[in-house]
Design a protein around this motif. Structure first.
Motif, short mmCIF file in Angstrom:
data_model
loop_
_atom_site.label_atom_id
_atom_site.label_comp_id
_atom_site.label_asym_id
_atom_site.label_seq_id
_atom_site.Cartn_x
_atom_site.Cartn_y
_atom_site.Cartn_z
N ARG A 66 0.91 -1.32 -0.03
CA ARG A 66 0.12 -0.11 0.07
C ARG A 66 0.94 1.39 -0.01
NH1 ARG A 66 -5.11 -1.43 -1.34
NH2 ARG A 66 -6.15 0.00 0.21
N THR A 67 2.04 1.01 0.25
CA THR A 67 3.12 2.38 0.22
C THR A 67 3.94 2.51 -1.22
OG1 THR A 67 4.99 0.91 1.42
CG2 THR A 67 3.43 2.11 2.78
N SER A 68 3.33 1.79 -2.03
CA SER A 68 4.12 2.00 -3.35
C SER A 68 3.67 3.38 -3.98
CB SER A 68 4.11 0.89 -4.24
OG SER A 68 4.55 0.78 -5.50
N TYR A 69 4.31 4.14 -3.92
CA TYR A 69 4.07 5.58 -4.50
C TYR A 69 4.10 5.42 -6.13
CZ TYR A 69 5.41 10.03 -6.61
OH TYR A 69 5.37 11.35 -7.63
N GLU A 70 4.94 4.83 -6.52
CA GLU A 70 4.89 4.56 -7.98
C GLU A 70 3.52 3.76 -8.52
OE1 GLU A 70 7.45 2.24 -11.82
OE2 GLU A 70 8.40 2.52 -9.66
N ALA A 71 3.18 2.65 -7.98
CA ALA A 71 1.81 2.12 -8.46
C ALA A 71 0.86 3.03 -8.27
CB ALA A 71 1.60 0.93 -7.60
N ASN A 72 0.79 3.93 -7.18
CA ASN A 72 -0.39 4.79 -7.28
C ASN A 72 -0.29 5.92 -8.14
OD1 ASN A 72 -2.12 4.21 -4.81
ND2 ASN A 72 -0.39 3.98 -4.04
N LEU A 73 0.98 6.41 -8.21
CA LEU A 73 1.14 7.63 -9.38
C LEU A 73 0.78 7.06 -10.75
CD1 LEU A 73 1.91 10.40 -9.58
CD2 LEU A 73 4.16 9.71 -10.19
N GLN A 74 1.06 5.71 -11.29
CA GLN A 74 0.93 5.26 -12.55
C GLN A 74 -0.62 4.73 -12.62
OE1 GLN A 74 2.79 5.42 -14.92
NE2 GLN A 74 4.70 5.83 -13.94
N LEU A 75 -1.27 4.34 -11.59
CA LEU A 75 -2.76 3.98 -11.70
C LEU A 75 -3.39 5.45 -11.92
CD1 LEU A 75 -3.04 1.43 -8.89
CD2 LEU A 75 -3.50 1.20 -11.41
N ALA A 76 -3.06 6.47 -11.26
CA ALA A 76 -3.80 7.64 -11.54
C ALA A 76 -3.39 8.04 -12.98
CB ALA A 76 -2.98 8.86 -10.69
N ARG A 81 -5.67 9.07 -18.37
CA ARG A 81 -5.99 8.58 -19.80
C ARG A 81 -7.16 7.86 -20.33
NH1 ARG A 81 -0.21 7.49 -22.46
NH2 ARG A 81 1.11 8.33 -21.06
N ARG A 82 -7.58 7.30 -19.53
CA ARG A 82 -9.01 6.45 -19.52
C ARG A 82 -10.20 7.64 -19.64
NH1 ARG A 82 -8.75 0.72 -16.54
NH2 ARG A 82 -7.46 -0.15 -18.14
N ARG A 83 -9.93 8.51 -18.86
CA ARG A 83 -10.95 9.44 -18.79
C ARG A 83 -11.02 10.33 -20.10
NH1 ARG A 83 -10.82 14.10 -19.28
NH2 ARG A 83 -12.57 15.51 -18.77
N LEU A 119 -0.14 16.34 -12.52
CA LEU A 119 -1.10 15.53 -12.96
C LEU A 119 -2.55 15.87 -12.52
CD1 LEU A 119 0.74 12.15 -12.52
CD2 LEU A 119 -0.29 13.02 -14.84
N VAL A 120 -2.55 16.69 -11.40
CA VAL A 120 -3.62 17.23 -10.83
C VAL A 120 -3.99 18.27 -11.64
CG1 VAL A 120 -4.91 18.74 -8.94
CG2 VAL A 120 -3.47 16.53 -8.50
N ARG A 121 -3.13 19.15 -12.13
CA ARG A 121 -3.51 20.31 -12.94
C ARG A 121 -3.84 19.94 -14.44
NH1 ARG A 121 1.35 22.49 -10.93
NH2 ARG A 121 2.49 21.65 -12.81
N GLU A 122 -3.32 18.86 -14.97
CA GLU A 122 -3.80 18.27 -16.13
C GLU A 122 -5.18 17.92 -16.05
OE1 GLU A 122 -1.27 15.54 -18.23
OE2 GLU A 122 0.39 16.63 -17.72
N LEU A 123 -5.61 16.90 -15.00
CA LEU A 123 -7.04 16.50 -14.89
C LEU A 123 -7.77 17.51 -14.57
CD1 LEU A 123 -8.38 13.70 -14.64
CD2 LEU A 123 -7.93 13.93 -11.98
N ASP A 124 -7.64 18.71 -13.88
CA ASP A 124 -8.42 19.74 -14.04
C ASP A 124 -8.48 20.63 -15.40
OD1 ASP A 124 -8.78 19.21 -11.17
OD2 ASP A 124 -7.24 20.79 -10.48
#
Length: 129
Positions: A66-76, A81-83, A119-124
């Motif tokens: 659960r502490t994998s920063y990379e996994a969380n960032l890549q899932l985001a 992209r799917r959005r 990534l937050v800015r891009e999503l917004d």
């Protein structure tokens, strides 16, 4: 497994993404899916633009660590992209919510990372288009 990991890393640096995926998949089978190997496999899949497979790999890592920063960032990034390819407002919002969920997790793990802010800015920006 180390030989396959090293070969996969070399192939990825040479931009031979398909070959890198094959080598890293072999390594993951041999080492039982160790997190470092799966992270390399996820990177190769992302580079090969095989996002569905990358999602499965990163979800597996995230469940195991659960502490994998990379996994969380890549899932985001995958959900962002799917959005962009969503077929309607409801689906678009569902993927945006998933992306934000994983961005929030990544921020908890690494609060000062500017990549999260980007990534937050891009999503917004994408949601406002």
């Amino acid at each position: 497994p180390l030989t396959w990991v090293l070969l996969g890393q070399t192939q990825q640096r040479a931009r031979e993404f398909g070959a890198a995926v094959e080598s890293l998949e072999r390594a993951a089978v041999l080492d039982g899916g160790a997190t470092p190997t799966l992270l390399w496999l996820g990177r190769a899949l992302m580079a090969a633009e095989r996002f569905d497979e990358a999602e499965r790999v990163y979800l597996r890592v995230e469940r195991a660590d659960r502490t994998s920063y990379e996994a969380n960032l890549q899932l985001a990034e995958i959900y962002r992209r799917r959005r962009l390819r969503a077929r309607g407002a409801v689906e678009s919002e569902r993927f945006a919510a998933r992306a934000r969920h994983y961005l929030d997790r990544a921020r908890e793990l690494n609060p000062n990372d500017t990549e999260i802010d980007r990534l937050v800015r891009e999503l917004d920006r994408e949601q406002n288009e």
